[in-house]
Design a protein around this motif. Structure first.
Motif: not given
Length: 162
Positions: A65, A69-71, A120
């Motif tokens: 991740q 951004s948490g993507d 996320y």
């Protein structure tokens, strides 16, 4: 059944390198914790990092991740963990000519995507700041895996993950 983990990175390039090399690395413990905020955080969280690192097992699922951004850009199946202070792998290591991330995890497979694979995580258990490792809640991990299966299936790729 194995555990679910999140490994966070400051950039996609590190995740892509991990997928090409089937390898991930974590910072070493700094010797001087007073020279920077980053080193202070690493030194403070060293024991917690080692505890999680030592609980990682072959067959565990890891989500890669982006920290900001948490993507999620990759998912892998862990193979082994080991220490290697001889081989620079990531671009930052190669540029500096020295190993920065010697606490390594090897993988059987890593599925990488330039586009985010999905969700996320709303909460990570035992997340270790500075090292970018935490345990993913099983119910959220299953949701991410299902989205990954759907995405791969739409591309004509059929895989069974966990």
């Amino acid at each position: 059944m194995g555990k679910y983990w999140v490994f966070a990175s400051k950039n996609k390039e590190n995740i892509k390198t991990a997928s090409e090399r089937l390898l991930w690395g974590f910072w070493k413990k700094p010797h001087d914790s007073k020279s920077s905020r980053k080193k202070s955080t690493l030194a403070k969280n060293w024991r917690q990092f080692l505890h999680l690192y030592n609980n990682l097992s072959a067959g565990d699922v890891v989500f890669f991740q982006l920290a900001k951004s948490g993507d999620i850009h990759a998912v892998g199946i862990a193979k082994d963990r080991f220490y290697d202070d001889q081989t620079p792998v990531w671009p930052e290591e190669v540029n500096k000519g020295k190993v920065l991330f010697p606490w390594r995890v090897s993988f059987y497979i890593i599925i990488y995507s330039e586009e985010p694979l999905g969700a996320y995580f709303t909460h990570l258990e035992n997340y270790v700041d500075g090292y970018g490792i935490g345990e993913a809640p099983p119910h959220e991990a299953e949701t991410v895996l299902e989205k990954l299966r759907e995405k791969l299936k739409s591309m004509g790729i059929y895989v069974k993950i966990a």
